[in-house]
Design a protein around this motif. Structure first.
Motif, PDB file in Angstrom:
ATOM      1  N   UNK A 290       0.849  -1.197   0.000  1.00 27.48           N
ATOM      2  CA  UNK A 290       0.000   0.000   0.000  1.00 27.48           C
ATOM      3  C   UNK A 290       0.879   1.240   0.000  1.00 27.48           C
ATOM      4  N   UNK A 291       0.594   2.163  -0.927  1.00 34.44           N
ATOM      5  CA  UNK A 291       1.428   3.354  -1.056  1.00 34.44           C
ATOM      6  C   UNK A 291       0.751   4.600  -0.514  1.00 34.44           C
ATOM      7  N   UNK A 292      -0.587   4.644  -0.522  1.00 30.22           N
ATOM      8  CA  UNK A 292      -1.272   5.885  -0.147  1.00 30.22           C
ATOM      9  C   UNK A 292      -2.668   5.560   0.355  1.00 30.22           C
ATOM     10  N   UNK A 293      -3.080   6.236   1.420  1.00 27.77           N
ATOM     11  CA  UNK A 293      -4.449   6.076   1.939  1.00 27.77           C
ATOM     12  C   UNK A 293      -5.141   7.414   1.798  1.00 27.77           C
ATOM     13  N   UNK A 294      -6.174   7.450   0.993  1.00 32.70           N
ATOM     14  CA  UNK A 294      -6.934   8.683   0.794  1.00 32.70           C
ATOM     15  C   UNK A 294      -8.382   8.322   0.560  1.00 32.70           C
ATOM     16  N   UNK A 295      -9.022   9.037  -0.355  1.00 30.79           N
ATOM     17  CA  UNK A 295     -10.394   8.680  -0.718  1.00 30.79           C
ATOM     18  C   UNK A 295     -10.418   7.261  -1.270  1.00 30.79           C
ATOM     19  N   UNK A 296      -9.386   6.915  -2.009  1.00 35.05           N
ATOM     20  CA  UNK A 296      -9.148   5.526  -2.403  1.00 35.05           C
ATOM     21  C   UNK A 296      -7.779   5.127  -1.842  1.00 35.05           C
ATOM     22  N   UNK A 297      -7.530   3.806  -1.816  1.00 33.09           N
ATOM     23  CA  UNK A 297      -6.190   3.337  -1.432  1.00 33.09           C
ATOM     24  C   UNK A 297      -5.414   3.028  -2.701  1.00 33.09           C
ATOM     25  N   UNK A 298      -4.177   3.437  -2.743  1.00 30.74           N
ATOM     26  CA  UNK A 298      -3.335   3.175  -3.914  1.00 30.74           C
ATOM     27  C   UNK A 298      -2.228   2.203  -3.543  1.00 30.74           C
ATOM     28  N   UNK A 299      -1.976   1.283  -4.463  1.00 31.46           N
ATOM     29  CA  UNK A 299      -0.875   0.341  -4.278  1.00 31.46           C
ATOM     30  C   UNK A 299       0.365   0.858  -4.999  1.00 31.46           C
ATOM     31  N   UNK A 300       1.494   0.373  -4.581  1.00 28.79           N
ATOM     32  CA  UNK A 300       2.739   0.721  -5.258  1.00 28.79           C
ATOM     33  C   UNK A 300       3.173  -0.341  -6.239  1.00 28.79           C
ATOM     34  N   UNK A 301       2.283  -1.308  -6.523  1.00 27.08           N
ATOM     35  CA  UNK A 301       2.629  -2.397  -7.451  1.00 27.08           C
ATOM     36  C   UNK A 301       1.545  -2.488  -8.525  1.00 27.08           C
ATOM     37  N   UNK A 302       1.837  -3.218  -9.601  1.00 23.54           N
ATOM     38  CA  UNK A 302       0.859  -3.419 -10.655  1.00 23.54           C
ATOM     39  C   UNK A 302      -0.156  -4.474 -10.230  1.00 23.54           C
ATOM     40  N   UNK A 303      -1.431  -4.240 -10.577  1.00 22.16           N
ATOM     41  CA  UNK A 303      -2.474  -5.199 -10.229  1.00 22.16           C
ATOM     42  C   UNK A 303      -2.309  -6.540 -10.914  1.00 22.16           C
ATOM     43  N   UNK A 304      -1.599  -6.548 -12.039  1.00 20.58           N
ATOM     44  CA  UNK A 304      -1.405  -7.781 -12.814  1.00 20.58           C
ATOM     45  C   UNK A 304      -0.741  -8.871 -11.971  1.00 20.58           C
ATOM     46  N   UNK A 305       0.034  -8.460 -10.995  1.00 20.39           N
ATOM     47  CA  UNK A 305       0.763  -9.451 -10.194  1.00 20.39           C
ATOM     48  C   UNK A 305      -0.041  -9.939  -8.990  1.00 20.39           C
ATOM     49  N   UNK A 306      -1.257  -9.429  -8.804  1.00 23.52           N
ATOM     50  CA  UNK A 306      -2.001  -9.756  -7.582  1.00 23.52           C
ATOM     51  C   UNK A 306      -3.018 -10.866  -7.821  1.00 23.52           C
ATOM     52  N   UNK A 307      -3.210 -11.703  -6.798  1.00 22.98           N
ATOM     53  CA  UNK A 307      -4.214 -12.763  -6.881  1.00 22.98           C
ATOM     54  C   UNK A 307      -5.616 -12.188  -7.018  1.00 22.98           C
ATOM     55  N   UNK A 308      -5.828 -10.952  -6.515  1.00 24.44           N
ATOM     56  CA  UNK A 308      -7.169 -10.375  -6.504  1.00 24.44           C
ATOM     57  C   UNK A 308      -7.749 -10.255  -7.906  1.00 24.44           C
ATOM     58  N   UNK A 309      -6.921 -10.224  -8.933  1.00 27.97           N
ATOM     59  CA  UNK A 309      -7.415 -10.048 -10.307  1.00 27.97           C
ATOM     60  C   UNK A 309      -7.415 -11.348 -11.094  1.00 27.97           C
TER      61      UNK A 309
END
Lengths: 136, 111
Positions: free
Chosen positions: A95-114
């Motif tokens: 996790x890179x940033x917490x705001x109105x949305x949360x931003x990751x510091x990695x590409x989603x392509x590498x995540x199991x969530x997708x």
């Protein structure tokens, strides 16, 4: 009969930013480093303690180890929660940033969530004639 | 531990008296610095005497508009307080038990 707490004091100062889980984290959208939506945050995994075990005085406070997402619609309607092995973990260290949305510091392509989107792209969309290249 | 197992649990003092329900968990970004963000450390739990549901945090953020909604939600969550991690003795599946002589803190997020 509900008991009354002692008189309220001012909370101690902490150095870092304060986040309330329900207000700032749960149900927020999660974007990857390119701004592509990944998922929403359904739950959080903490580093401890285990249930039913007394917490020794001076024990280190739990930390958020991962954001969790998964099939929670049914359990939100009917109660309970999915077994923890059905939940997909996204490490807090990504996790890179917490705001109105949360931003990751990695590409989603590498995540199991997708994985569902990747599977549909490779097995279904890609096999439709014209589905594997950009429109001409 | 999964956070949703904690939210909504009863909160009881060391004698077993019911104080309310866990309506939220407060974290501070002041743990070990990571590559992107610091670790999020559990500061404590927000206890609401009437309801575990929280709507937009009116009782914690000092929001006053729209006035009737703010008044209603503040009244609904009156008596909410923060208990620090150091004062939590045990977390059972159905209840959180506090240590004897625990301290209750104001719940606002304003500094």
């Amino acid at each position: 009969m509900r008991k009354q707490p002692p008189p309220l004091r001012k909370p101690p100062e902490v150095a870092g930013r304060l986040l309330d889980a329900q207000l700032h984290l749960l149900d927020r959208q999660l974007l990857d480093v390119d701004g592509v939506p990944v998922t929403t945050i359904d739950d959080l995994e903490l580093s401890g303690p285990e249930h039913d075990e007394p917490i020794p005085e001076g024990a280190e406070a739990p930390r958020i180890t991962a954001l969790l997402t998964g099939p929670v619609l049914g359990t939100r309607i009917f109660g309970g929660r999915p077994p923890s092995n059905r939940l997909i973990r996204i490490p807090w260290s990504d996790v890179a940033e917490v705001g109105t949305v949360l931003r990751l510091g990695v590409k989603g392509e590498s995540l199991d969530a997708l994985w569902v989107e990747r599977w549909l792209r490779d097995r279904v969309i890609g096999r439709i004639p014209g589905g594997s290249h950009d429109p001409e | 531990m999964i956070l949703n197992d904690l939210l909504g649990s009863d909160v009881r003092d060391s004698d077993g008296g019911r104080l309310g329900e866990v309506s939220d968990a407060r974290f501070a970004l002041d743990g070990t610095p990571g590559q992107l963000l610091s670790d999020a450390r559990l500061v404590g739990i927000v206890v609401s005497p009437r309801t575990a549901a929280s709507f937009l945090g009116y009782e914690r953020l000092g929001i006053t508009q729209p006035w009737p909604v703010a008044q209603l939600l503040r009244w609904w969550h009156r008596g909410s307080f923060l208990v620090l991690w150091e004062d939590i003795a045990r977390m059972d599946p159905d209840a959180v038990y506090l240590r004897p002589g625990y301290a209750a803190y104001e719940v606002g997020l304003q500094r």
